[in-house]
Design a protein around this motif. Structure first.
Motif, PDB file in Angstrom:
ATOM      1  N   ALA A  13      15.210  12.681  21.836  1.00 57.94           N
ATOM      2  CA  ALA A  13      14.497  11.405  22.153  1.00 57.94           C
ATOM      3  C   ALA A  13      13.149  11.121  21.999  1.00 57.94           C
ATOM      4  O   ALA A  13      12.434  10.452  21.742  1.00 57.94           O
ATOM      5  CB  ALA A  13      15.335  10.978  23.352  1.00 57.94           C
ATOM      6  N   CYS A  14      12.543  12.673  22.457  1.00 57.01           N
ATOM      7  CA  CYS A  14      11.128  12.594  22.427  1.00 57.01           C
ATOM      8  C   CYS A  14      10.396  12.999  21.445  1.00 57.01           C
ATOM      9  O   CYS A  14       9.325  12.769  21.098  1.00 57.01           O
ATOM     10  CB  CYS A  14      10.750  13.825  23.742  1.00 57.01           C
ATOM     11  SG  CYS A  14      11.218  13.240  25.158  1.00 57.01           S
ATOM     12  N   ASN A  15      11.235  13.332  20.235  1.00 53.61           N
ATOM     13  CA  ASN A  15      10.685  13.906  19.157  1.00 53.61           C
ATOM     14  C   ASN A  15      10.790  12.740  18.138  1.00 53.61           C
ATOM     15  O   ASN A  15      10.390  13.064  16.907  1.00 53.61           O
ATOM     16  CB  ASN A  15      11.418  14.934  18.480  1.00 53.61           C
ATOM     17  CG  ASN A  15      10.907  15.773  17.344  1.00 53.61           C
ATOM     18  OD1 ASN A  15       9.565  15.630  17.352  1.00 53.61           O
ATOM     19  ND2 ASN A  15      11.498  16.456  16.701  1.00 53.61           N
ATOM     20  N   ARG A  16      10.846  11.429  18.188  1.00 49.52           N
ATOM     21  CA  ARG A  16      10.568  10.430  17.563  1.00 49.52           C
ATOM     22  C   ARG A  16       9.269  10.166  17.130  1.00 49.52           C
ATOM     23  O   ARG A  16       8.241  10.158  18.064  1.00 49.52           O
ATOM     24  CB  ARG A  16      11.264   9.138  18.228  1.00 49.52           C
ATOM     25  CG  ARG A  16      12.675   9.267  18.395  1.00 49.52           C
ATOM     26  CD  ARG A  16      13.211   7.913  19.086  1.00 49.52           C
ATOM     27  NE  ARG A  16      12.612   6.862  18.708  1.00 49.52           N
ATOM     28  CZ  ARG A  16      13.052   5.539  18.628  1.00 49.52           C
ATOM     29  NH1 ARG A  16      14.273   5.375  19.163  1.00 49.52           N
ATOM     30  NH2 ARG A  16      12.403   4.493  18.377  1.00 49.52           N
ATOM     31  N   GLU A  17       9.096   9.717  15.914  1.00 47.23           N
ATOM     32  CA  GLU A  17       7.558   9.313  15.369  1.00 47.23           C
ATOM     33  C   GLU A  17       7.547   7.761  15.953  1.00 47.23           C
ATOM     34  O   GLU A  17       8.228   6.778  15.835  1.00 47.23           O
ATOM     35  CB  GLU A  17       7.696   9.404  14.084  1.00 47.23           C
ATOM     36  CG  GLU A  17       7.668  10.649  13.675  1.00 47.23           C
ATOM     37  CD  GLU A  17       7.436  10.989  11.934  1.00 47.23           C
ATOM     38  OE1 GLU A  17       6.675  10.335  11.347  1.00 47.23           O
ATOM     39  OE2 GLU A  17       7.829  12.056  11.422  1.00 47.23           O
ATOM     40  N   PRO A  18       6.125   7.425  16.137  1.00 45.60           N
ATOM     41  CA  PRO A  18       5.875   6.069  16.773  1.00 45.60           C
ATOM     42  C   PRO A  18       6.069   5.213  15.429  1.00 45.60           C
ATOM     43  O   PRO A  18       5.533   5.490  14.462  1.00 45.60           O
ATOM     44  CB  PRO A  18       4.628   6.255  17.310  1.00 45.60           C
ATOM     45  CG  PRO A  18       3.985   7.481  16.519  1.00 45.60           C
ATOM     46  CD  PRO A  18       5.131   8.271  16.243  1.00 45.60           C
ATOM     47  N   GLN A  19       6.541   3.937  15.676  1.00 48.78           N
ATOM     48  CA  GLN A  19       6.581   2.958  14.689  1.00 48.78           C
ATOM     49  C   GLN A  19       5.337   2.123  14.572  1.00 48.78           C
ATOM     50  O   GLN A  19       4.802   1.992  15.525  1.00 48.78           O
ATOM     51  CB  GLN A  19       7.776   2.166  14.894  1.00 48.78           C
ATOM     52  CG  GLN A  19       9.200   2.841  14.845  1.00 48.78           C
ATOM     53  CD  GLN A  19       9.451   3.470  13.652  1.00 48.78           C
ATOM     54  OE1 GLN A  19       9.434   2.674  12.435  1.00 48.78           O
ATOM     55  NE2 GLN A  19      10.027   4.491  13.480  1.00 48.78           N
TER      56      GLN A  19
END
Length: 53
Positions: A13-19
């Motif tokens: 969950a922390c490794n998501r790229e910002p949209q």
């Protein structure tokens, strides 16, 4: 293994790229206008494939 699952889920969950933020109303109007201009250019384009028509 059971203890590692929550940690792996948190890391995933922390490794998501910002949209990117969606365009504002003004930017959206400008994008629509630019799209209409490109459509008009494409409709008036004379190429060998559509010159005979």
């Amino acid at each position: 293994m059971i203890r590692a699952l929550p940690i792996l889920l948190l890391l995933a969950a922390c490794n998501r790229e910002p949209q990117p933020e969606p365009p504002t109303a003004t930017e959206n109007a400008q994008l629509d206008e630019a799209g209409a201009m490109l459509d008009n250019l494409a409709a008036n384009d004379v190429t060998p494939t559509n010159a005979a028509q």
